[in-house]
Scaffold this motif. Structure first.
Motif, short mmCIF file in Angstrom:
data_model
loop_
_atom_site.label_atom_id
_atom_site.label_comp_id
_atom_site.label_asym_id
_atom_site.label_seq_id
_atom_site.Cartn_x
_atom_site.Cartn_y
_atom_site.Cartn_z
N ASN A 1 -3.20 26.15 3.84
CA ASN A 1 -2.81 24.77 3.56
C ASN A 1 -3.75 23.79 4.25
N VAL A 2 -4.22 22.81 3.51
CA VAL A 2 -5.12 21.78 4.03
C VAL A 2 -4.42 20.42 3.92
N PRO A 3 -4.30 19.66 5.02
CA PRO A 3 -3.64 18.35 4.94
C PRO A 3 -4.48 17.35 4.13
N ILE A 4 -3.82 16.59 3.27
CA ILE A 4 -4.49 15.53 2.53
C ILE A 4 -3.62 14.27 2.57
N ARG A 5 -4.25 13.13 2.34
CA ARG A 5 -3.54 11.85 2.23
C ARG A 5 -4.04 11.13 1.00
N VAL A 6 -3.11 10.65 0.20
CA VAL A 6 -3.44 9.87 -0.99
C VAL A 6 -3.07 8.41 -0.70
N VAL A 7 -4.02 7.51 -0.85
CA VAL A 7 -3.81 6.09 -0.55
C VAL A 7 -4.01 5.29 -1.83
N CYS A 8 -2.99 4.52 -2.21
CA CYS A 8 -3.04 3.69 -3.41
C CYS A 8 -2.96 2.22 -2.99
N LYS A 9 -4.04 1.49 -3.24
CA LYS A 9 -4.10 0.07 -2.88
C LYS A 9 -4.17 -0.80 -4.13
N GLY A 10 -3.88 -2.10 -3.94
CA GLY A 10 -3.99 -3.04 -5.05
C GLY A 10 -2.70 -3.24 -5.82
N VAL A 11 -1.59 -2.71 -5.31
CA VAL A 11 -0.28 -2.87 -5.97
C VAL A 11 0.39 -4.12 -5.42
N ARG A 12 0.98 -4.93 -6.32
CA ARG A 12 1.71 -6.14 -5.91
C ARG A 12 3.10 -6.09 -6.52
N VAL B 1 0.86 -1.18 0.00
CA VAL B 1 0.00 0.00 0.00
C VAL B 1 0.90 1.23 0.00
N ILE B 2 0.62 2.18 -0.88
CA ILE B 2 1.42 3.39 -1.00
C ILE B 2 0.61 4.56 -0.44
N ARG B 3 1.25 5.33 0.45
CA ARG B 3 0.59 6.49 1.06
C ARG B 3 1.41 7.75 0.81
N LEU B 4 0.72 8.78 0.39
CA LEU B 4 1.33 10.10 0.18
C LEU B 4 0.67 11.09 1.13
N ASP B 5 1.47 11.77 1.93
CA ASP B 5 0.95 12.77 2.87
C ASP B 5 1.54 14.13 2.53
#
Length: 239
Positions: A196-207, A178-182
């Motif tokens: 500035n507003v905090p965000i998180r990008v979550v990328c699932k399904g990567v093998r 799982v890849i997370r970008l903060d």
């Protein structure tokens, strides 16, 4: 011959019989001051309620007008490439990894631009942090596509014997990650700019498949959906 004087049968007590006036009924107590206070409180609450309703209506009208004029959309992210240069676990349970990571960011808005702070990148598998990296701050103008590259790696990170990652690496099969970008993002509309507003990008399904020797493997990132989450911190909690 002297006359005898006999006392009257009605003896005089020496006290006159007072004639008291008839008693008047007491007036009923009515707490006028308390009623006035309650009336003032009710009127105050009514005005506050009306004011809140008016503010809500104004905010809703402003939001509707903003949406009609600008049609805002969140920026989107997609994993373009994830190359595995190193992914091994030593006999003493020390993890060493190196990934070449590429992500594509898109701004679909015609009238809105975004400014991003530096991005922290983390890759984990089975609850174990298998890589950390960062991306420098960048700006996304209107209708823009930006491709971002960085190296994500760890060296000598301890892994517990009971970890599912250890069994996955021993089986030499593909490992889910799982890849997370903060980061923090600033929105610019015309001459107006938000904080500035905090965000998180979550990328699932990567093998990923651990490479053998000096060979480099590429992770399967087809149909990977990255979700953008706005993170709001209220005192000690982040939602």
């Amino acid at each position: 011959m002297a006359e005898k004087i006999y006392p009257s049968s009605k003896q005089f007590t020496g006290k006159p019989n007072p004639n008291f006036p008839a008693s008047k009924p007491r007036p009923v107590y009515r707490p006028q001051a308390l009623r006035n206070r309650r009336s003032c409180c009710c009127r105050f609450c009514l005005w506050i309620t009306v004011l809140l309703l008016v503010l809500i209506l104004i905010a809703a009208a402003a939001g509707g007008a903003f949406y009609v004029l600008y049609r805002p959309h969140r920026p989107s992210f997609a994993v373009t490439s994830l190359q595995v240069v190193q992914f091994n676990l030593t006999s003493s349970n020390q993890l060493n990894t190196k990934f070449n990571f590429t992500v594509t960011a898109r701004n679909p808005n015609k009238k809105i631009s975004f400014g991003f702070d530096s991005v922290s990148v983390a890759i984990d598998s089975n609850g174990v942090d298998v890589g950390d990296g960062s991306i420098p701050a960048f700006v996304m103008p209107k209708k823009n596509v930006t491709r971002l590259r960085t190296v994500v790696a760890v060296n000598g990170r301890s892994v517990e014997d009971s970890s599912g990652l250890k069994s996955d690496l021993k089986s030499k099969k593909s490992v889910p990650v799982v890849i997370r970008l903060d980061t923090k993002v600033k929105v610019k509309v015309g001459s107006l700019e938000t904080k500035n507003v905090p965000i998180r990008v979550v990328c699932k399904g990567v093998r990923v498949t651990p490479p053998v020797g000096k060979a480099v493997t590429t992770a399967s990132s087809d149909d990977v959906e990255c979700e953008v989450e706005v993170r709001i911190k209220i005192w000690k909690w982040t939602i």
